[in-house]
Scaffold this motif. Structure first.
Motif, short mmCIF file in Angstrom:
data_model
loop_
_atom_site.label_atom_id
_atom_site.label_comp_id
_atom_site.label_asym_id
_atom_site.label_seq_id
_atom_site.Cartn_x
_atom_site.Cartn_y
_atom_site.Cartn_z
N UNK A 1 -2.65 -12.62 12.41
CA UNK A 1 -3.11 -13.80 11.94
C UNK A 1 -3.98 -13.68 10.65
N UNK A 2 -3.84 -12.52 9.97
CA UNK A 2 -4.57 -12.65 8.62
C UNK A 2 -5.87 -11.86 8.85
N UNK A 3 -6.42 -11.58 9.88
CA UNK A 3 -7.58 -10.64 9.87
C UNK A 3 -7.51 -9.21 9.67
N UNK A 4 -8.21 -8.72 9.06
CA UNK A 4 -7.98 -7.12 8.97
C UNK A 4 -9.26 -6.39 8.69
N UNK A 5 -9.26 -4.91 8.89
CA UNK A 5 -10.30 -4.25 9.03
C UNK A 5 -9.87 -2.75 8.07
N UNK A 6 -10.85 -2.49 7.47
CA UNK A 6 -10.37 -1.03 6.58
C UNK A 6 -11.79 -0.27 6.62
N UNK A 7 -11.50 1.08 6.38
CA UNK A 7 -12.76 1.82 6.12
C UNK A 7 -12.39 3.35 6.13
N UNK A 8 -13.37 4.26 5.87
CA UNK A 8 -13.20 5.76 5.98
C UNK A 8 -14.28 6.24 5.36
N UNK A 9 -14.21 7.69 5.48
CA UNK A 9 -15.12 8.50 4.67
C UNK A 9 -14.58 9.28 3.43
N UNK B 1 -7.97 -3.58 -4.57
CA UNK B 1 -9.08 -4.39 -3.85
C UNK B 1 -9.72 -3.60 -2.74
N UNK B 2 -8.85 -3.07 -1.97
CA UNK B 2 -9.23 -2.25 -0.72
C UNK B 2 -10.18 -1.14 -1.02
N UNK B 3 -10.11 -0.43 -2.18
CA UNK B 3 -10.77 0.70 -2.51
C UNK B 3 -12.18 0.32 -3.35
N UNK C 1 -20.96 12.91 3.02
CA UNK C 1 -20.00 12.01 3.71
C UNK C 1 -20.49 10.65 3.63
N UNK C 2 -19.63 9.99 2.87
CA UNK C 2 -19.94 8.61 2.21
C UNK C 2 -18.95 7.67 3.11
N UNK C 3 -19.41 6.82 3.81
CA UNK C 3 -18.36 5.74 4.72
C UNK C 3 -18.52 4.32 3.91
N UNK C 4 -17.05 3.83 3.77
CA UNK C 4 -16.94 2.43 2.94
C UNK C 4 -16.11 1.61 3.98
N UNK C 5 -16.44 0.42 4.19
CA UNK C 5 -15.65 -0.44 5.08
C UNK C 5 -15.50 -1.67 4.36
N UNK C 6 -14.36 -2.33 4.80
CA UNK C 6 -14.08 -3.83 4.63
C UNK C 6 -13.55 -4.69 5.72
N UNK D 1 0.93 -1.12 -0.03
CA UNK D 1 0.13 0.12 -0.15
C UNK D 1 0.84 1.26 -0.10
N UNK D 2 2.15 1.03 0.30
CA UNK D 2 3.03 2.47 0.24
C UNK D 2 3.45 2.75 -1.15
#
Length: 829
Positions: A744-752, A53-55, A772-777, A20-21
């Motif tokens: 352990x491979x588990x992850x969370x993502x999101x933001x406005x 993929x994240x976006x 303001x639209x919020x998206x989450x993964x 991601x960098x």
């Protein structure tokens, strides 16, 4: 035995990072190859496969989710081009310019590994395109380490299903060490919008081979088939519709007739005949609704289509005295007898409806409205927007001299599109592009200078036939639940009573062109000392073009053919740029960019009309980039100004624009599991010429009295916007996104994603709200499989997409989707 190790190791080192960098890989898409992002004197956004993929970036309509200067404008629902810094951007595939595609189809992402988004005009070694910027597709490269692949399954809201199979590995072609990759993507999907689908098939294959120790080949091809239709959104836009969902209901009195194959008499919807039969363009309210909601005293002031007298009042041509009294302008070629004959094709039957009249409103009458869902749009299930696209590339690399790299790049594309919408619009386009380019990179010819130079040739054969002469978007009541024959207009290749098709007879609608471009270019990176270098580039190109009228046009005149043919000619195109870079230290760069030259803005479908398609363009930019904390934080900021002429398809002429803006981007990894991605931009685009032909502002009362016509005419600059600031997209955007992945491979993502309120139209009568639209993964990754659940617009924010601002904005507006979810499962083998 054949030893593949040396070639394999070289190629594995070229695989693009999935980090991601953005600084974790070098960038080839701007100026010299393999430059560090911090050293590139231009604002660049690097999108790795993981970032995409994240976006959830599947096509250009999703680019506005990430980065500065990216917007989403609804060009009738098909996102064919990126919108960068308020203007259409170009699209390159592995450094070769693709066919121009405004909204013929959403370009396939089935062939790409990653994306580089570059703001500003292309450097000299790339073919000229639009000034807003460009996107370079980095193609999927073969696997050299082992035979491997993946199967990805996606399912989501609105019957969204997508399957992707990706496989490849090393092999021998004869005795040559090689590798291959095959990727097949299929999608079957409806959408949030009623009667709008998004189905496609992509088949991509590529191969790399070491033909000799000094010659390498990278070749591939993709076939893409897209099947959908246009999403033009809501018709009859008003501020009350935006604020409260109040849609003006009703449909014009019935003018369907067997003479026109059982649908509306198109001639009665066109100017000037629609102005002298005003009863047929006013809206009629269904009888049960009218009797329930309108007082009897006011109902008598409407034309009652239940009665013969009401039919007689509605189905009539105005007298000459009434025409004079109302000040209606009629052209010299107007034929009253023709209007009366066309009206005579209609056999008016009793209809349980009441037609709005000026007297009704003069006595306090109100427009009737109903609440509407955002998913209810103008689309007809029989509409289509079908495309086929074939690309192929053959790149050779010659490495006999370690100080000199020679690349020979070849590209082919064939794009064919057919669209038809029953509200009265159709277009057919075809483009064939053959291009070849030779690039030489030399490190020793001039001391302290890395030099790149070359030659290119490109031929584009393209034609477009289009019908926008009668587009009464507002004729149809989209709340009625059915598509009435009265709201269907024959269009395009369909045949009228006179036996001719409807490809428009106007000059901006139809054109065929052959364009041959030959170019010479050079750019140099000059290192003056360890803390100061400059990139200098120049390009000179000769364009020779022939323009004609496509033979499909039945209604074209000899004078139109002569007018189009007069556009044939040639033009010399030049471009120069100076880009100084000051290295404040190893990790910080201050840069400037100045580029003056020519960009190219083809018409829809790729052909050109003549010299007006070659636009003068200027860019001035100052920026600062930095990376520190052991490459855990990267930031980029820039202020810029650009000028360019935009080509107006309807008027077939060039229009000058200018813009000023600032943008900021940051990617920060404060601790190992967490990555923060932030961007902000502020942009204003201004037009420097009159608006010309465009859609006109309509109030609720205007829609009631004339909803059955195309509300367009020669434009007058609105006094409410004397500087002609461009509407259609938010001028300020702030985007925040965080990704947190555990060991352990588990992850969370999101933001406005926050966007400021913005005007829909030049007249500044309709303002779209801030949002303001919020998206989450939520995702989980292992070595053998991955899964991700994505939620977009998680809190069901009401927000809107801007429309094409010159013609579409006063006529159409699109509400963005509500909550949507997608589940993705990927299995590796």
């Amino acid at each position: 035995l054949v030893d593949l190790e040396e070639f394999k190791i070289e190629e594995l080192s070229l695989e693009k990072s999935d980090s991601l960098m953005p600084t974790d890989r070098t960038v080839d898409s701007a100026f010299m190859a393999d430059m560090d992002l911090i050293d590139i004197p231009r604002s660049v956004m690097v999108l790795s496969p993981e970032a995409m993929a994240q976006f959830q970036i599947r096509d250009f309509s999703d680019l506005n989710k990430v980065g500065a200067g990216t917007s989403r404008i609804n060009y009738y629902g098909v996102p064919g081009a990126p919108i960068l810094r308020g203007a259409k951007g170009g699209t390159y595939f592995n450094g070769m310019l693709r066919a121009f595609n405004r909204n013929e189809m959403p370009i396939s992402f089935g062939s790409l590994e990653a994306l580089d988004v570059v703001r500003g005009p292309a450097p000299s070694h790339l073919e000229v395109t639009n000034i807003g910027g460009y996107v370079n597709f980095i193609p999927k490269s073969p696997f050299f380490d082992e035979n491997r692949g993946s199967i990805q399954l996606q399912a989501g809201s609105h019957d969204f299903y997508n399957v992707k199979v990706d496989s490849g590995g090393p092999l021998l072609l004869g005795s040559k060490p090689s590798a291959y990759r095959v990727s097949i993507t299929g999608q079957s999907a409806d959408s949030y919008y009623d009667n709008v689908s998004n189905n496609f098939l992509s088949i991509y294959g590529s191969v790399k081979s070491e033909l000799s120790k000094n010659v390498k080949l990278f070749a591939g091809a993709e076939y893409y088939r897209f099947r959908s239709n246009e999403n033009v959104g809501w018709n009859r836009p008003t501020q009350a519709l935006i604020d409260n969902g109040e849609y003006v209901i009703g449909e014009s009195p019935d003018i369907s007739t067997p003479v026109w194959n059982g649908v509306a008499n198109r001639n009665l919807t066109e100017w000037p005949y629609n102005t002298i039969i005003p009863g047929l363009v006013a809206l009629a309210v269904p009888g049960d609704i009218a009797r329930e909601r309108i007082p009897a005293s006011q109902l008598t002031l409407m034309h009652n289509l239940n009665l013969q007298v009401g039919l007689d009042q509605t189905y009539r041509v105005l007298s000459q005295e009434e025409i004079d009294e109302r000040g209606i302008f009629l052209p010299a070629w107007f034929n009253r007898s023709f209007a009366e004959a066309e009206l005579a094709t209609i056999t008016p039957d009793i209809q349980d409806a009441y037609v709005y009249t000026p007297e009704y409103f003069e006595n306090g009458g109100q427009v009737l409205t109903e609440k509407i869902n955002g998913s209810t749009v103008l689309a007809d299930p029989n509409d289509f927007a079908d495309s086929e696209d074939l690309i192929a590339f053959f790149d050779f690399e010659f490495l006999g001299n370690p100080d000199r790299r020679i690349e020979w790049k070849n590209f082919l594309e064939y794009l064919n599109t057919q669209k038809q919408s029953s509200y009265g619009y159709a277009i057919d386009t075809q483009q064939t592009i053959v291009a070849s380019k030779l690039l030489i990179t030399d490190k020793v010819l001039i001391p302290r200078t890395k030099l790149q130079y070359g030659v290119g040739i490109r031929y584009t054969d393209a034609w477009m036939v289009q019908d926008f002469f009668a587009e009464p978007f507002s004729r149809r009541d989209i709340t009625s639940g059915t598509i009435s024959s009265n709201s269907i207009i024959l269009t395009g290749s369909q045949i009228g009573p006179d036996g001719k098709n409807f490809w428009s007879p106007s000059g901006g609608a139809n054109v065929a062109s052959g364009l041959l471009q030959t170019s010479v270019f050079a750019q140099a990176k000059v290192d003056f000392n360890d803390s100061f270098f400059a990139l200098v580039s120049g390009r000179i190109e000769y364009a020779d073009f022939d323009v004609s009228l496509p033979p499909q046009v039945d209604r074209g005149s000899p004078s139109l053919e002569e007018t189009l043919a007069s556009g044939s000619g040639h033009k010399t195109i030049t471009s120069i740029s100076l880009n100084p870079v000051i290295k404040l230290d190893e990790n910080f760069s201050l840069y400037g960019a100045a580029q003056v030259g020519t960009s190219m803005d083809p018409t829809q479908g790729g052909p050109i009309f003549g010299e007006d398609n070659f636009a003068e363009a200027k860019l001035y930019e100052i920026g600062l980039k930095g990376s520190f904390a052991e490459n855990s934080l990267y930031f980029s900021g820039a202020v810029y100004r650009w000028e360019q002429n935009r080509f107006n398809t309807r008027d077939a002429r060039s229009e000058p624009l200018e813009a000023e803006g600032l943008e900021f981007e940051m990617t920060w990894k404060p601790v190992e599991p967490l990555t923060l991605i932030v961007s902000f931009d502020n942009l204003q685009v201004k037009r420097n010429s009159s608006l010309g032909f465009r859609s006109l502002v309509m109030t609720e009362q205007d829609w009631a009295l004339s909803g059955g016509i195309l509300n367009a005419a020669g434009g007058v600059n609105p006094p409410s916007n004397p500087n002609l600031i461009y509407p259609g997209f938010p001028e300020r955007n702030l985007k925040l996104f965080a990704i947190y992945q555990l060991e352990n491979g588990l992850g969370f993502a999101g933001g406005p994603i926050w966007q400021d309120a913005f005007w829909l139209n030049f007249d500044r009568t309709i303002r779209l709200p801030s949002s303001t639209v919020w998206n989450f993964n939520c995702f989980y990754k292992t070595d053998s499989w991955e899964t991700m659940l994505s939620i977009e617009n998680a809190f069901d924010e009401d927000y809107f997409l801007g429309s094409e601002p010159v013609f579409g904005a006063n006529t159409l507006v699109t509400k963005a989707p509500d909550v949507e979810g997608t589940l993705t499962v990927t299995i590796f083998f």
